[in-house]
Write an enzyme that holds these catalytic residues in place. Structure first.
Site, short mmCIF file in Angstrom:
data_model
loop_
_atom_site.label_atom_id
_atom_site.label_comp_id
_atom_site.label_asym_id
_atom_site.label_seq_id
_atom_site.Cartn_x
_atom_site.Cartn_y
_atom_site.Cartn_z
N ASP A 184 0.81 -1.22 0.00
CA ASP A 184 0.00 0.00 0.00
C ASP A 184 0.85 1.27 0.00
OD1 ASP A 184 0.62 -0.97 2.62
OD2 ASP A 184 -0.78 0.43 3.52
N HIS B 283 -3.32 7.65 7.53
CA HIS B 283 -3.35 6.18 7.48
C HIS B 283 -4.54 5.64 8.28
CE1 HIS B 283 -1.89 1.98 7.62
NE2 HIS B 283 -1.18 2.31 6.55
#
EC number: 3.1.26.11
Length: 287
Positions: free
Chosen positions: A68, A250
């Site tokens: 990611d 995040h």
């Protein structure tokens, strides 16, 4: 006044959402440096949407090997090559071999006269770097100590250079305002559990960009086992590092929005001043 522009290109975690893409933050400072912090999938298109060509980047700093954070990197490399450039990529040393095969310049630090960025080890499940950026913003002079000095001398002293006036050599330290910090710091953690050993090594920062994967519905022990942090963990880190500004990113896709994160953050009296930005939001941070 030194100002750093941050554009949040991706504020999500491992799984993207329609309005929350994978990790990537564009940083531009008053000195002209253009830095991409992490390179989540699709970041090339997001850069173009804000008018930034991949070939104009000073460097890309990726925190670790998890997909990611790096799936957008190959596209950036290819485009940069087509445009005649060669990207500089900062990464943990364990990634250097793989990245060098892409034909990029790889390192774990970068330094210019007034700008430095280096890896600080964080506490994740794989080898991972947080990125500590240092700016030399020069000295702020104590006017009571500089009365009568010519303008050219003041300019040199602000830059940190000694000057000679007659037979006397004056150093910046002699005439500096002791309340003003010459160096300013920003730390981007990437993925990390609470990391007291890193806090001790870093000391203090002005701006902290810290992951907050979880709000308060996941136990701290579970979050830490996965190498991640809660909102409370990020606030603890900011206070340990004496950060004046804390930016939370995040955020897990388990949360439909960031309202719970914001509610938890609102209970805290500043400092730090806490921001929980959305994708494509621009923050102007005064150092």
């Amino acid at each position: 006044m030194p100002i750093v522009k941050l554009v949040i290109l991706g504020s999500g975690g491992a799984v993207p959402k329609a309005d929350r893409m994978l990790p990537a933050i564009y940083l531009e400072d008053w000195l002209g440096h253009r830095v991409l912090l992490d390179a989540g999938e699709g970041v090339q298109y997001r850069l173009l949407q804000i008018g930034i060509s991949p070939s104009s980047l000073t460097l890309i700093a990726v925190t670790h090997m998890h997909e990611d954070h790096i799936l957008g990197l190959p596209g950036l490399v290819i485009t940069s090559k087509f445009l005649g450039g060669r990207l500089k990529v900062l990464a943990p040393k364990s990634m250097h071999g793989a990245l060098s095969k892409l034909g990029v310049e790889v390192a774990d630090s970068y330094e210019e006269e007034r700008f430095k960025i280096k890896c600080v080890e964080v506490c994740h499940t794989v080898d991972a770097c947080g990125w500590l950026i240092q700016w030399d913003v020069g000295y702020k002079l104590d006017l009571s100590k500089t009365s009568g000095l010519p303008k050219w001398a003041l300019t040199e002293l602000i830059k940190g250079k000694p000057v000679k006036i007659g037979d006397r050599i004056i150093t910046p330290e002699e005439v500096a305002d002791p309340a003003h910090k010459r160096f300013k710091y920003l730390l981007y953690t990437g993925d990390t559990a609470p990391c007291p050993e890193m806090w001790k090594k870093v000391g203090s920062v002005d701006v902290l960009i810290h992951e907050a994967t979880f709000a308060d519905d996941v136990s701290p022990s579970k979050a830490h086992e996965e190498g991640h942090s809660t909102v409370a963990d990020a606030i603890e880190a900011a206070r340990a590092l004496n950060a004046q500004v804390l930016i939370l990113t995040h955020v897990s896709a388990r949360y439909p929005d960031k309202s719970r994160h914001r509610e938890l953050a609102s209970r805290i009296s500043p400092p730090p001043y806490i921001y929980i930005p959305e994708d494509f939001e621009t923050l102007l941070v005064k150092l």
